[in-house]
Design an enzyme around this catalytic site. Structure first.
Site, PDB file in Angstrom:
ATOM      1  CG  PHE A 181      -1.943   1.023   1.288  1.00 26.71           C
ATOM      2  CD1 PHE A 181      -3.090   0.903   0.531  1.00 26.71           C
ATOM      3  CD2 PHE A 181      -1.792   2.149   2.089  1.00 26.71           C
ATOM      4  CE1 PHE A 181      -4.074   1.888   0.572  1.00 26.71           C
ATOM      5  CE2 PHE A 181      -2.760   3.138   2.143  1.00 26.71           C
ATOM      6  CZ  PHE A 181      -3.911   3.000   1.373  1.00 26.71           C
ATOM      7  CB  SER A 223       0.905   4.946   3.664  1.00 25.22           C
ATOM      8  OG  SER A 223       0.146   3.811   4.068  1.00 25.22           O
ATOM      9  CE  LYS A 224       0.383  -1.142   4.787  1.00 26.11           C
ATOM     10  NZ  LYS A 224      -0.179  -1.103   6.135  1.00 26.11           N
ATOM     11  N   PRO A 225       6.355   1.130   4.337  1.00 27.48           N
ATOM     12  CG  PRO A 225       7.395   0.302   6.268  1.00 27.48           C
ATOM     13  CD  PRO A 225       6.078   0.318   5.551  1.00 27.48           C
ATOM     14  CG  LEU A 226       8.949  -1.767  -1.078  1.00 26.31           C
ATOM     15  CD1 LEU A 226       9.953  -0.770  -1.654  1.00 26.31           C
ATOM     16  CD2 LEU A 226       9.473  -3.198  -1.244  1.00 26.31           C
TER      17      LEU A 226
END
Length: 359
Positions: A181, A183-186
Site C-alpha cells: 500500500f 504509505s507502507k515502508p515499501l
C-alpha cells in the site's frame, strides 16, 4: 505538512521511476513478464527466503496464505484484536473462526501467554502482526507453533525491512505476507502485496491460487482468485527497493529524535534485538481529544491506528463480550504522528513543540 511525504519521495527517485514505468509501457507486458520476475527475485534475495510471490494486496496475501494451508470451516485461527481488519477478515471470509487475543502494552504486538492460553485442538494457525513495523520474537513463536502442529503466518504488512536478531521480517514464519500500500515502508503507486515462504509445494500452490487456480491456460486445478501483482507496480517497487535500506536508516534517525524530545506521551518501546521499519510512529496519550485539538490548531496532520479493536467491530459482534483490556486501552489512547524518511527537521520541530507546550 504531509502525514507521509510521498511527493518528496517521488521527486527524489523521479528519473528512475519514470524510466521503469516507461519500459513497461513500451513492452506492453502489463501482467507478469520480466519486470515482475526481476522484482520477485530481488524481494526473495532481500528477505533471505526461497520464494517471494507478488500479489494484488496485503489482504489477498493473507487470503492466499490461509488457502494454501488448507484452513477451512470449523478451524480456529488465533489473531490479535488490535490490528487492521484484514488480519481477521480473511479468516472469517474463508469460513474459519478468528480467535481474538490481547496484545502487549509496550510494543502493541500479540501477547504470547494469551496466545498460548487460546490454543485448542481446533487451532490450525496463528497470524502474528508485526505492528507499526516492529517484529515479535518470531523464532520463539514458531517453535511454540511447531510443537503443537500449528502453522505460523506473519502479517508483515507494516514491517517490510524490519528485523529481529538479524533476521528479516517475512523470513521466519511458515508463510509471511506483506503489503505495498502506498504509505507502507515499501509502497507502490496503488495496491500490491507479496507472500514469502521456503516450501516449494506451498509456493507452487500459491502461484496457482492467485491466478484463478490455473495450472495452464484454461486448466483449473483449484478454485482460485485473480490476485496478481500488476507489472507496473512491480517496476515501481523494484526501484524503491534499491533505496529501502537508506530510507530505513533515515527512519531510525527521525524516530530517535522523536524518542529524545517528545513529552506528555508514551513513546514506542523497541526491543533491544529489533530494528523497526517504523511504518508508523505511534504514541500513547492520556487525553487524546485535547492533544488532537492542539495538533489541529497547529495544522499538523495525524492518524489514529486503530480506534476500535476488532472484537468490538460490528462485523464481529459475536465476540463483543470479550474483555481484552490492553487492546481496548490502546485503541482509546493511540496516536500516530507524521513520519517518513522525508520528514524535514523543521516539520519535526513543529510537531515536538506541540507536545512540549501541551498543558
Amino acid at each position: 505538512m504531509n502525514f507521509i511525504n510521498l511527493a518528496k519521495q517521488y521527486e527524489t527517485y523521479k528519473q528512475e521511476i519514470d524510466n521503469a514505468i516507461s519500459e513497461v509501457l513500451s513492452s506492453t507486458s502489463f501482467i507478469g513478464g520480466a519486470k515482475l520476475n526481476e522484482f520477485e527475485t530481488n524481494l526473495a534475495k532481500y528477505v533471505g527466503v526461497k520464494h517471494a510471490i507478488g500479489c494484488s494486496s496485503g489482504t489477498s496475501a493473507l487470503y492466499l496464505a490461509l488457502k494454501a494451508l488448507n484452513i477451512k470451516e470449523g478451524d480456529e485461527v488465533i489473531v490479535p484484536s488490535f490490528t487492521f481488519i484484514a488480519t481477521a477478515e480473511m479468516v472469517a471470509l474463508i469460513g474459519a473462526k478468528p480467535v481474538f487475543v490481547d496484545i502487549n502494552l509496550d510494543n502493541f504486538n500479540i501477547n504470547f501467554e494469551a496466545l498460548k492460553n487460546a490454543i485448542t485442538p481446533k487451532t490450525k494457525a496463528v497470524i502474528v502482526v508485526s505492528m507499526f513495523g516492529q517484529m515479535s520474537d518470531l523464532e520463539d513463536l514458531n517453535a511454540i507453533c511447531e510443537s503443537k502442529n500449528i502453522s505460523l503466518i506473519e502479517d508483515g504488512a507494516q514491517s517490510f525491512g524490519a528485523s529481529f536478531k538479524g533476521k528479516k521480517s517475512c523470513s521466519i514464519a511458515k508463510i509471511s505476507c506483506t503489503s505495498f500500500f502506498p504509505s507502507k515502508p515499501l509502497g507502490a503507486y496503488g495496491d500490491g502485496g507479496a507472500i514469502f515462504c521456503n516450501d516449494d509445494e506451498i509456493a507452487k500452490n500459491l502461484r496457482i491460487l492467485l491466478n484463478h487456480g490455473q495450472t495452464q491456460r484454461y486448466k483449473h486445478e483449484f478454485i482460485g482468485i485473480n490476485a496478481r501483482l500488476d507489472t507496473l507496480q512491480a517496476a515501481v517497487l523494484n526501484v524503491k527497493l534499491k533505496h529501502l535500506d537508506e530510507e530505513l536508516n533515515k527512519r531510525q534517525k527521525i524516530a530517535k529524535i522523536y524518542d529524545e524530545n517528545l513529552s506528555n506521551c508514551q513513546i514506542p518501546k523497541i526491543n533491544e534485538f529489533a530494528i523497526s521499519a517504523y511504518a508508523q510512529y505511534s504514541v500513547l496519550v492520556e487525553d487524546r481529544v485535547r492533544v488532537l485539538k492542539a495538533l489541529e490548531k497547529a495544522n499538523i496532520p495525524y492518524a489514529i491506528h486503530y480506534p476500535t479493536p476488532l472484537h468490538k467491530q460490528l462485523c464481529f459482534g459475536e465476540f463483543s463480550h470479550l474483555k481484552l483490556a490492553n487492546s481496548e486501552y490502546v485503541s482509546e489512547h493511540i496516536l500516530s504522528l507524521p513520519f517518513s524518511a522525508f520528514l524535514s527537521e523543521d516539520e519535526q520541530e513543529q510537531i515536538i513543540a506541540v507536545f512540549k507546550n501541551f498543558k
